[in-house]
Design a protein around this motif. Structure first.
Motif, PDB file in Angstrom:
ATOM      1  N   HIS A  18      -8.340 -98.281  17.534  1.00 60.95           N
ATOM      2  CA  HIS A  18      -8.628 -99.404  17.926  1.00 60.95           C
ATOM      3  C   HIS A  18      -8.780-100.864  16.982  1.00 60.95           C
ATOM      4  CE1 HIS A  18     -10.527 -97.078  21.512  1.00 60.95           C
ATOM      5  NE2 HIS A  18      -9.063 -97.019  21.323  1.00 60.95           N
ATOM      6  N   THR A  19      -8.224-100.468  15.816  1.00 59.30           N
ATOM      7  CA  THR A  19      -8.485-101.593  14.627  1.00 59.30           C
ATOM      8  C   THR A  19      -7.005-102.252  14.155  1.00 59.30           C
ATOM      9  OG1 THR A  19      -8.678-100.191  12.937  1.00 59.30           O
ATOM     10  CG2 THR A  19     -10.747-100.567  14.125  1.00 59.30           C
ATOM     11  N   ARG A  21      -6.023-103.462  10.738  1.00 56.94           N
ATOM     12  CA  ARG A  21      -6.502-103.527   9.330  1.00 56.94           C
ATOM     13  C   ARG A  21      -5.299-104.455   8.430  1.00 56.94           C
ATOM     14  NH1 ARG A  21     -10.778-100.427   7.448  1.00 56.94           N
ATOM     15  NH2 ARG A  21     -11.496 -99.002   9.059  1.00 56.94           N
ATOM     16  N   CYS A  30     -10.892-106.451  14.675  1.00 52.99           N
ATOM     17  CA  CYS A  30     -10.911-105.373  15.202  1.00 52.99           C
ATOM     18  C   CYS A  30     -10.957-105.609  16.727  1.00 52.99           C
ATOM     19  CB  CYS A  30     -12.106-104.738  14.897  1.00 52.99           C
ATOM     20  SG  CYS A  30     -12.577-103.245  15.918  1.00 52.99           S
ATOM     21  N   HIS A 294      -7.864 -95.961   8.187  1.00 50.52           N
ATOM     22  CA  HIS A 294      -7.911 -95.875   9.596  1.00 50.52           C
ATOM     23  C   HIS A 294      -8.462 -94.495   9.793  1.00 50.52           C
ATOM     24  CE1 HIS A 294      -5.801 -99.346  11.190  1.00 50.52           C
ATOM     25  NE2 HIS A 294      -4.851 -99.336  10.212  1.00 50.52           N
TER      26      HIS A 294
END
Length: 308
Positions: A18-19, A21, A30, A294
């Motif tokens: 769910h991010t 980067r 995010c 991650h």
């Protein structure tokens, strides 16, 4: 290529944690959804992320983690996206069996045009002429939608075998597709200049991978094609004869979901299920850098380097 000029390189990765980067960038973003696809606008001002029932667009030059545009209320997963070369239009495809064109200038929640097919859309690719859209669906059909005439041509290389990824090389000579059997199809192209529609020749095909293929992409100089797979590898092929050049394989790599070339076609970046993104030398197949951070599988990436 500006690999070491960090202010000129944008590498963004997303996945099941769910991010999004950013590597070699000043901020991170995010949000609360699985990320299916990432794309950076040609002017490097915006990045778009697709997920379940939504599309979100962020300002790359802002530290504000909130999206500047949100498209919500779509019925299913949005699986793919691409920007028009002028950055004014965004094109998406999804599991609701629709490809949509959005006008980023109006920031309207309503899409400007749509193309309905009979199966979930797995992938899209805008032809370099910017006037035709290639759509691959789960039933194994490739649709070439002429945006000028609204006509569409269909190709089904292997019925009921899901088309996972499609691409057209920058020099407009080839259309490539990979499917769920690991087969790669390549069609020669003619036409596609001005208002003339692209014509597709008979394909060649080869077994690129022993397992599910996930992505195919041509290099910026049109001399190479990379394919990725559930067999834990990415493979690079010469477009002159589609012979194998290099296999990109690392210990514990797992499924390789996405890939991008550098602007000089000398490097490739991959995203895989082992939570890593990797920078590879195309010539040697060596890992030059690994990007970790991650917490779950990486499913997509967006990459712009200093030559773009």
């Amino acid at each position: 290529m500006g690999i070491d000029n960090r202010e000129q390189v944008i590498l963004a990765t997303g996945g099941y944690d769910h991010t999004i980067r950013f590597w070699q960038a000043h901020s991170g973003i995010c949000h609360r959804t699985q990320v299916n696809a990432l794309e950076i606008t040609p002017d490097r001002q915006l990045i778009a992320a697709t997920g379940y029932q939504n599309i979100r667009v962020y300002d790359l030059n802002s530290i504000n983690p909130n999206p500047v545009i949100k498209y919500e209320g779509l019925s299913k997963n949005v699986t793919s996206l691409q920007f028009h070369e002028d950055g004014k239009w965004m094109i998406t495809g999804g599991e609701d069996s629709i490809a949509r064109i959005w006008d980023l200038r109006s920031r309207s929640q309503k899409c400007q045009r749509l193309f309905q097919v009979s199966a979930p859309v797995n992938c899209i690719r805008l032809h370099p002429n910017q006037g035709e859209l290639v759509v691959g669906d789960q039933n194994g059909t490739i649709h070439i939608w002429d945006l000028n005439t609204d006509n569409a041509e269909q190709i089904t290389p292997d019925i009921d075998t899901s088309i996972q990824s499609v691409d057209v090389d920058p020099e407009r000579n080839y259309l490539a597709a990979v499917n769920s059997k690991g087969t790669c199809y390549v069609w020669g192209l003619k036409g596609g200049v001005g208002k003339e529609s692209t014509q597709v020749n008979s394909p060649r095909n080869f077994q690129a991978h022993k397992r599910y293929a996930l992505k195919c992409k041509f290099s910026p100089d049109s001399t190479l094609l990379v394919t990725t797979s559930a067999d834990q590898t990415a493979k690079i092929w010469k477009t002159v004869d589609f012979s194998l050049v290099t296999e990109l394989k690392a210990p514990n790599q797992r499924w390789v979901w996405d890939v991008a070339f550098s602007a000089d076609s000398q490097y490739a970046v991959t995203a895989s299920s082992d939570n890593f993104a990797r920078l590879w030398s195309v010539e040697t197949g060596e890992v030059k850098r690994e990007y970790s951070g991650h917490q779950k599988a990486l499913t997509c990436l967006a990459f712009h380097d200093s030559l773009i």
